[in-house]
Write a protein that holds these residues in place. Structure first.
Motif, PDB file in Angstrom:
ATOM      1  N   UNK A  63     -35.390 -50.645  11.431  1.00 22.84           N
ATOM      2  CA  UNK A  63     -36.214 -51.806  11.115  1.00 22.84           C
ATOM      3  C   UNK A  63     -36.428 -52.639  12.378  1.00 22.84           C
ATOM      4  N   UNK A  64     -37.521 -53.331  12.415  1.00 23.73           N
ATOM      5  CA  UNK A  64     -37.866 -54.156  13.572  1.00 23.73           C
ATOM      6  C   UNK A  64     -37.110 -55.482  13.530  1.00 23.73           C
ATOM      7  N   UNK A  65     -36.853 -56.018  14.701  1.00 27.40           N
ATOM      8  CA  UNK A  65     -36.191 -57.314  14.793  1.00 27.40           C
ATOM      9  C   UNK A  65     -37.170 -58.396  14.348  1.00 27.40           C
ATOM     10  N   UNK A  66     -36.683 -59.409  13.657  1.00 29.70           N
ATOM     11  CA  UNK A  66     -37.560 -60.466  13.162  1.00 29.70           C
ATOM     12  C   UNK A  66     -37.926 -61.476  14.247  1.00 29.70           C
ATOM     13  N   UNK A  67     -37.252 -61.420  15.376  1.00 31.29           N
ATOM     14  CA  UNK A  67     -37.480 -62.392  16.434  1.00 31.29           C
ATOM     15  C   UNK A  67     -38.603 -61.950  17.376  1.00 31.29           C
ATOM     16  N   UNK A  68     -39.258 -62.940  17.965  1.00 27.17           N
ATOM     17  CA  UNK A  68     -40.289 -62.684  18.967  1.00 27.17           C
ATOM     18  C   UNK A  68     -39.653 -62.888  20.338  1.00 27.17           C
ATOM     19  N   UNK A  69     -39.458 -61.825  21.122  1.00 25.99           N
ATOM     20  CA  UNK A  69     -38.774 -61.966  22.415  1.00 25.99           C
ATOM     21  C   UNK A  69     -39.553 -62.805  23.433  1.00 25.99           C
ATOM     22  N   UNK A  70     -40.819 -63.074  23.171  1.00 24.16           N
ATOM     23  CA  UNK A  70     -41.623 -63.889  24.096  1.00 24.16           C
ATOM     24  C   UNK A  70     -41.426 -65.384  23.878  1.00 24.16           C
ATOM     25  N   UNK A  71     -40.805 -65.764  22.771  1.00 27.86           N
ATOM     26  CA  UNK A  71     -40.548 -67.182  22.487  1.00 27.86           C
ATOM     27  C   UNK A  71     -39.164 -67.556  22.970  1.00 27.86           C
ATOM     28  N   UNK A  72     -39.078 -68.682  23.683  1.00 31.55           N
ATOM     29  CA  UNK A  72     -37.791 -69.138  24.208  1.00 31.55           C
ATOM     30  C   UNK A  72     -37.075 -70.085  23.255  1.00 31.55           C
ATOM     31  N   UNK A  73     -37.822 -70.812  22.442  1.00 33.73           N
ATOM     32  CA  UNK A  73     -37.248 -71.735  21.463  1.00 33.73           C
ATOM     33  C   UNK A  73     -38.062 -71.663  20.173  1.00 33.73           C
ATOM     34  N   UNK A  74     -37.458 -72.127  19.098  1.00 30.10           N
ATOM     35  CA  UNK A  74     -38.149 -72.145  17.813  1.00 30.10           C
ATOM     36  C   UNK A  74     -37.535 -71.166  16.835  1.00 30.10           C
ATOM     37  N   UNK A  75     -38.040 -71.205  15.617  1.00 30.65           N
ATOM     38  CA  UNK A  75     -37.494 -70.372  14.543  1.00 30.65           C
ATOM     39  C   UNK A  75     -37.643 -68.881  14.809  1.00 30.65           C
ATOM     40  N   UNK A  76     -38.670 -68.494  15.561  1.00 32.02           N
ATOM     41  CA  UNK A  76     -38.907 -67.082  15.831  1.00 32.02           C
ATOM     42  C   UNK A  76     -38.324 -66.612  17.157  1.00 32.02           C
ATOM     43  N   UNK A  77     -37.693 -67.515  17.889  1.00 41.09           N
ATOM     44  CA  UNK A  77     -37.119 -67.157  19.193  1.00 41.09           C
ATOM     45  C   UNK A  77     -35.792 -66.432  18.999  1.00 41.09           C
ATOM     46  N   UNK A  78     -35.610 -65.373  19.758  1.00 47.62           N
ATOM     47  CA  UNK A  78     -34.342 -64.639  19.717  1.00 47.62           C
ATOM     48  C   UNK A  78     -33.259 -65.499  20.362  1.00 47.62           C
ATOM     49  N   UNK A  79     -32.107 -65.646  19.718  1.00 51.98           N
ATOM     50  CA  UNK A  79     -31.025 -66.436  20.320  1.00 51.98           C
ATOM     51  C   UNK A  79     -30.612 -65.915  21.701  1.00 51.98           C
ATOM     52  N   UNK A  80     -30.692 -64.615  21.922  1.00 49.55           N
ATOM     53  CA  UNK A  80     -30.327 -64.064  23.227  1.00 49.55           C
ATOM     54  C   UNK A  80     -31.312 -64.498  24.304  1.00 49.55           C
ATOM     55  N   UNK A  81     -32.590 -64.594  23.952  1.00 46.85           N
ATOM     56  CA  UNK A  81     -33.595 -65.070  24.902  1.00 46.85           C
ATOM     57  C   UNK A  81     -33.319 -66.523  25.266  1.00 46.85           C
ATOM     58  N   UNK A  82     -33.027 -67.338  24.260  1.00 48.96           N
ATOM     59  CA  UNK A  82     -32.708 -68.743  24.494  1.00 48.96           C
ATOM     60  C   UNK A  82     -31.480 -68.878  25.383  1.00 48.96           C
ATOM     61  N   UNK A  83     -30.439 -68.111  25.081  1.00 46.50           N
ATOM     62  CA  UNK A  83     -29.212 -68.177  25.868  1.00 46.50           C
ATOM     63  C   UNK A  83     -29.432 -67.669  27.294  1.00 46.50           C
ATOM     64  N   UNK A  84     -30.279 -66.669  27.470  1.00 49.25           N
ATOM     65  CA  UNK A  84     -30.606 -66.142  28.799  1.00 49.25           C
ATOM     66  C   UNK A  84     -31.237 -67.229  29.656  1.00 49.25           C
ATOM     67  N   UNK A  85     -32.278 -67.889  29.130  1.00 49.32           N
ATOM     68  CA  UNK A  85     -32.958 -68.929  29.907  1.00 49.32           C
ATOM     69  C   UNK A  85     -32.043 -70.125  30.142  1.00 49.32           C
ATOM     70  N   UNK A  86     -31.204 -70.430  29.180  1.00 46.53           N
ATOM     71  CA  UNK A  86     -30.258 -71.531  29.354  1.00 46.53           C
ATOM     72  C   UNK A  86     -29.256 -71.201  30.466  1.00 46.53           C
ATOM     73  N   UNK A  87     -28.760 -69.973  30.495  1.00 44.89           N
ATOM     74  CA  UNK A  87     -27.830 -69.552  31.536  1.00 44.89           C
ATOM     75  C   UNK A  87     -28.487 -69.648  32.908  1.00 44.89           C
ATOM     76  N   UNK A  88     -29.705 -69.133  33.029  1.00 43.13           N
ATOM     77  CA  UNK A  88     -30.409 -69.211  34.306  1.00 43.13           C
ATOM     78  C   UNK A  88     -30.590 -70.658  34.748  1.00 43.13           C
ATOM     79  N   UNK A  89     -30.944 -71.505  33.810  1.00 39.55           N
ATOM     80  CA  UNK A  89     -31.171 -72.914  34.138  1.00 39.55           C
ATOM     81  C   UNK A  89     -29.880 -73.605  34.570  1.00 39.55           C
ATOM     82  N   UNK A  90     -28.803 -73.350  33.839  1.00 37.22           N
ATOM     83  CA  UNK A  90     -27.516 -73.990  34.158  1.00 37.22           C
ATOM     84  C   UNK A  90     -26.968 -73.559  35.513  1.00 37.22           C
ATOM     85  N   UNK A  91     -27.236 -72.317  35.903  1.00 37.57           N
ATOM     86  CA  UNK A  91     -26.678 -71.767  37.135  1.00 37.57           C
ATOM     87  C   UNK A  91     -27.753 -71.502  38.189  1.00 37.57           C
ATOM     88  N   UNK A  92     -28.848 -72.214  38.079  1.00 36.02           N
ATOM     89  CA  UNK A  92     -30.006 -71.984  38.941  1.00 36.02           C
ATOM     90  C   UNK A  92     -29.662 -72.004  40.426  1.00 36.02           C
TER      91      UNK A  92
END
Length: 80
Positions: A1-30
Motif C-alpha cells: 500500500x502507498x504511504x498516506x504522506x506527501x514527501x514534498x510537504x514539510x509541515x501540515x497534516x499530509x507532511x511525513x514526520x520524517x521529512x519534518x524531522x529531517x528539515x528540523x535537524x538540518x536547520x538546528x545543525x546548519x
C-alpha cells in the motif's frame, strides 16, 4: 500500500514526520553541517525557506517528538 504522506510537504497534516524531522535537524545543525561535503548541499536548501516556514517546521517537529515514548531497556536487551 502507498504511504498516506506527501514527501514534498514539510509541515501540515499530509507532511511525513520524517521529512519534518529531517528539515528540523538540518536547520538546528546548519552551522556545523554547512561545511560537510555530504550534507552541505542539503543545508543550502534551507535558503529556500523563509523564517515562518522554518518556525513551522520547528514547531511541528517539537509536537511530533513529544509524542514519542522514550526507549527503556528491558532485561531481554543484550546491551542492558
Amino acid at each position: 500500500s502507498a504511504c498516506r504522506y506527501n514527501p514534498k510537504e514539510r509541515v501540515g497534516d499530509n507532511a511525513c514526520p520524517f521529512t519534518t524531522l529531517y528539515w528540523n535537524f538540518l536547520s538546528r545543525h546548519e552551522a556545523r553541517l554547512r561545511a560537510n561535503p555530504r550534507l552541505g548541499p542539503a543545508v543550502l536548501g534551507l535558503g529556500r525557506l523563509d523564517s515562518a516556514e522554518r518556525e513551522a517546521i520547528e514547531q511541528a517537529a517539537r509536537r511530533f517528538l513529544v509524542t514519542l515514548t522514550p526507549y527503556e531497556p528491558t532485561s531481554f536487551d543484550a546491551t542492558a
